[in-house]
Design a protein around this motif. Structure first.
Motif, PDB file in Angstrom:
ATOM      1  N   VAL A   1      -3.423   3.879  -1.999  1.00 49.56           N
ATOM      2  CA  VAL A   1      -3.501   2.875  -3.053  1.00 49.56           C
ATOM      3  C   VAL A   1      -3.055   1.555  -2.445  1.00 49.56           C
ATOM      4  O   VAL A   1      -1.961   1.459  -1.873  1.00 49.56           O
ATOM      5  N   ASN A   2      -3.905   0.516  -2.527  1.00 54.37           N
ATOM      6  CA  ASN A   2      -3.607  -0.776  -1.929  1.00 54.37           C
ATOM      7  C   ASN A   2      -3.725  -1.886  -2.970  1.00 54.37           C
ATOM      8  O   ASN A   2      -4.662  -1.896  -3.785  1.00 54.37           O
TER       9      ASN A   2
ATOM     10  N   PRO B   1       0.142 -13.193 -10.894  1.00 54.77           N
ATOM     11  CA  PRO B   1      -0.272 -11.966 -11.584  1.00 54.77           C
ATOM     12  C   PRO B   1      -1.773 -11.836 -11.755  1.00 54.77           C
ATOM     13  O   PRO B   1      -2.303 -10.724 -11.818  1.00 54.77           O
ATOM     14  N   THR B   2      -2.457 -12.980 -11.801  1.00 58.27           N
ATOM     15  CA  THR B   2      -3.917 -12.918 -12.025  1.00 58.27           C
ATOM     16  C   THR B   2      -4.689 -12.718 -10.730  1.00 58.27           C
ATOM     17  O   THR B   2      -5.913 -12.549 -10.771  1.00 58.27           O
ATOM     18  N   ASP B   3      -3.972 -12.759  -9.593  1.00 55.21           N
ATOM     19  CA  ASP B   3      -4.655 -12.690  -8.303  1.00 55.21           C
ATOM     20  C   ASP B   3      -4.422 -11.372  -7.560  1.00 55.21           C
ATOM     21  O   ASP B   3      -4.557 -11.301  -6.343  1.00 55.21           O
ATOM     22  N   TRP B   4      -3.995 -10.319  -8.262  1.00 56.98           N
ATOM     23  CA  TRP B   4      -3.793  -9.007  -7.644  1.00 56.98           C
ATOM     24  C   TRP B   4      -5.101  -8.220  -7.704  1.00 56.98           C
ATOM     25  O   TRP B   4      -5.735  -8.127  -8.747  1.00 56.98           O
ATOM     26  N   PHE B   5      -5.452  -7.633  -6.553  1.00 55.63           N
ATOM     27  CA  PHE B   5      -6.681  -6.849  -6.463  1.00 55.63           C
ATOM     28  C   PHE B   5      -6.351  -5.458  -5.913  1.00 55.63           C
ATOM     29  O   PHE B   5      -5.571  -5.323  -4.963  1.00 55.63           O
ATOM     30  N   ASN B   6      -6.940  -4.463  -6.506  1.00 54.73           N
ATOM     31  CA  ASN B   6      -6.595  -3.071  -6.180  1.00 54.73           C
ATOM     32  C   ASN B   6      -7.731  -2.375  -5.441  1.00 54.73           C
ATOM     33  O   ASN B   6      -8.905  -2.573  -5.758  1.00 54.73           O
ATOM     34  N   THR B   7      -7.307  -1.544  -4.450  1.00 50.92           N
ATOM     35  CA  THR B   7      -8.246  -0.659  -3.761  1.00 50.92           C
ATOM     36  C   THR B   7      -7.593   0.724  -3.667  1.00 50.92           C
ATOM     37  O   THR B   7      -6.452   0.843  -3.198  1.00 50.92           O
ATOM     38  N   SER B   8      -8.265   1.764  -4.095  1.00 53.20           N
ATOM     39  CA  SER B   8      -7.723   3.126  -4.056  1.00 53.20           C
ATOM     40  C   SER B   8      -8.761   4.068  -3.480  1.00 53.20           C
ATOM     41  O   SER B   8      -9.968   3.852  -3.656  1.00 53.20           O
ATOM     42  N   LEU B   9      -8.246   5.119  -2.811  1.00 44.81           N
ATOM     43  CA  LEU B   9      -9.186   6.107  -2.270  1.00 44.81           C
ATOM     44  C   LEU B   9      -8.483   7.446  -2.063  1.00 44.81           C
ATOM     45  O   LEU B   9      -7.264   7.524  -1.917  1.00 44.81           O
ATOM     46  N   ILE B  10      -9.253   8.489  -2.091  1.00 48.06           N
ATOM     47  CA  ILE B  10      -8.833   9.826  -1.661  1.00 48.06           C
ATOM     48  C   ILE B  10      -9.923  10.357  -0.747  1.00 48.06           C
ATOM     49  O   ILE B  10     -11.079   9.923  -0.826  1.00 48.06           O
ATOM     50  N   GLY B  11      -9.539  11.285   0.152  1.00 45.31           N
ATOM     51  CA  GLY B  11     -10.555  11.789   1.062  1.00 45.31           C
ATOM     52  C   GLY B  11     -10.047  12.918   1.925  1.00 45.31           C
ATOM     53  O   GLY B  11      -8.896  13.368   1.815  1.00 45.31           O
TER      54      GLY B  11
ATOM     55  N   SER C   1       0.841  -1.210   0.000  1.00 49.75           N
ATOM     56  CA  SER C   1       0.000   0.000   0.000  1.00 49.75           C
ATOM     57  C   SER C   1       0.868   1.249   0.000  1.00 49.75           C
ATOM     58  O   SER C   1       1.980   1.252   0.546  1.00 49.75           O
ATOM     59  N   LEU C   2       0.370   2.285  -0.620  1.00 47.13           N
ATOM     60  CA  LEU C   2       1.025   3.588  -0.667  1.00 47.13           C
ATOM     61  C   LEU C   2       0.040   4.608  -0.120  1.00 47.13           C
ATOM     62  O   LEU C   2      -1.039   4.811  -0.680  1.00 47.13           O
ATOM     63  N   ASP C   3       0.423   5.230   1.015  1.00 40.12           N
ATOM     64  CA  ASP C   3      -0.462   6.186   1.689  1.00 40.12           C
ATOM     65  C   ASP C   3       0.167   7.578   1.635  1.00 40.12           C
ATOM     66  O   ASP C   3       1.379   7.736   1.838  1.00 40.12           O
ATOM     67  N   ALA C   4      -0.640   8.579   1.420  1.00 38.83           N
ATOM     68  CA  ALA C   4      -0.179   9.968   1.370  1.00 38.83           C
ATOM     69  C   ALA C   4      -1.157  10.849   2.129  1.00 38.83           C
ATOM     70  O   ALA C   4      -2.361  10.587   2.157  1.00 38.83           O
TER      71      ALA C   4
END
Length: 444
Positions: A292-293, A307-317, A110-113
């Protein structure tokens, strides 16, 4: 010379001697002060503190810049976690069915800002950090002022003591001449052996005084070398000419320019800013966030995940924090800082009164010391004339030895009085400039 006079001589002129190597380096007052400032341990420590505070200021600035963090994890479940599911889902009502969920291998990153949009506490903390930098600069100036006063006094006292040793050596030459005449008179029976012994006693006392002052002179030179950062084995000397030009005495002045007042003013600014900091905790804060996770789950081990098992979650707030109630702690903190501010103001008023009294007292002392020095200088010249006449008349046999020794004693007393007046005048000059807050402007 009487023992009490020797004691007073050593007490009133406690610094410096005269003997110096032919190749001794002559150092002026400006050079002495410049070297002392360059090599002052206290100023070096203050400069390092200034660097520390600068880094602290940059650290505070950094709190308001974007913060970005990366997090990663890898989990290998040796046994999958088990949860109990109501049996109704499986046609077994009334029972709890254990079920294992998940995959054996889980890889995530994850990348947090985050970025402060508004935070009153941060803004005030930035001001406090800057105030501390400014306070340290003023502290360095006060250290430099104390150093200049100490070194300048030592410099002037060194010159004055050197002059006193020169006077004593001149008197010693006169006593040697007088002793030669007395021995000749004793040989022809004109005076007794006791008279010759009396001259010898004065001569030995005078020589002892010179030796003691020369020892003290070397001790003072060692201290001045320490201040200037010069090796102990170096040969140095100060100019023979003493600067007799005095500063103009002015009882009026602006105490706002005094380093002590400026330090208190800066301290008051810091406390006032601290009060704003305490009150800033009542304000809400607003922060922007983004994340971004990526998560990879699989029952088969892959070094970097399937490679087929990567799942993405992104957010801003946005994150809003509004203080509501904390048990009246902030109110008590604000009250404490208000009391501290009152203490600083009381201290400022008291310091202004003390500095005003000290400045007027230093001005009176300087005026009096100037008058005393002029009087003692004339007295020394008069004693020199009396001694010269007495010596001439004694050599012609017109006056007894007692009158000649009395003239020698009067000359020594006059010289000592003038030296003491010189000491008091130069010390009073430094104290006056320091009390006025203009020492660095005039001496340097």
């Amino acid at each position: 010379m009487k023992p009490i006079r020797i004691f007073l001589l050593l007490l009133l002129v406690p610094i410096l001697g005269f003997s110096q190597a032919p190749l001794a380096q002559v150092i002026s007052l400006d050079e002495c002060l410049e070297l002392a400032i360059q090599n002052s341990v206290r100023l070096q420590i203050s400069a390092l503190e200034q660097q520390r505070l600068q880094y602290q200021y940059r650290e505070t600035i950094g709190q308001g810049l974007p913060n970005i963090n990366f997090n990663g994890s890898f989990d290998d479940y040796l046994a999958l976690p088990t949860q109990l599911i109501p049996g109704e889902f499986f046609g077994q009502p009334g029972e709890m069915i254990p079920v294992q969920f998940g995959t054996s291998f889980n890889l995530s990153g994850s990348l947090d800002a985050s970025q402060i949009i508004y935070n009153q506490t941060y803004l005030v903390a930035l001001k406090i950090s800057k105030r501390l930098l400014e306070q340290n600069i003023l502290e360095s100036e006060r250290i430099e002022t104390d150093l200049v006063a100490e070194v300048a006094k030592g410099f002037f006292l060194a010159q004055i003591t050197k002059k006193q040793i020169q006077n004593l050596q001149f008197n010693l030459v006169n006593l040697d001449s007088l002793l030669t005449i007395a021995k000749s008179q004793h040989k022809f029976g004109l005076i007794t052996g006791v008279d010759v012994d009396r001259i010898n006693v004065n001569r030995l006392n005078l020589q002892s005084s010179i030796d003691n002052l020369e020892t003290l002179y070397q001790q003072q030179l060692s201290m001045q070398k320490y201040f200037m950062g010069i090796p102990e084995e170096s040969e140095i000397a100060f100019p023979d000419t003493i600067n007799m030009q005095m500063v103009a005495v002015d009882t009026a002045g602006n105490l706002n320019d005094h380093i002590d007042i400026r330090l208190i003013e800066k301290q008051k600014e810091i406390v006032e800013t601290n009060l704003k900091l305490d009150r800033s905790f009542y304000y809400p804060s607003l922060t922007f966030i983004g994340s971004v996770n990526y998560l990879n789950q699989s029952n088969t081990y892959y070094l970097f995940g399937n490679p087929t098992d990567w799942f993405n979650t992104s957010l801003i707030g946005l994150r809003l924090n509004v203080p509501v109630f904390n048990g009246l702690q902030k109110r008590a903190k604000v009250s404490q800082t208000k009391v501290q501010l009152q203490q600083v103001k009381v201290n400022e008023n008291n310091t202004r009164r003390i500095l005003s009294i000290q400045a007027k007292d230093a001005a009176r002392k300087l005026e009096n010391s100037i008058t005393t020095e002029l009087r003692q200088r004339e007295n020394e010249k008069l004693a020199e004339r009396v001694y010269a006449v007495s010596q001439e008349r004694y050599e012609k046999g017109m006056i007894p030895l007692t009158d000649m020794l009395n003239a020698e004693t009067a000359l020594s007393d006059a010289q000592l009085g003038h030296i003491n007046a010189l000491v008091q005048m130069k010390i009073a000059e430094i104290d006056y400039l320091k009390a006025k807050g203009t020492l660095l402007e005039v001496v340097k």
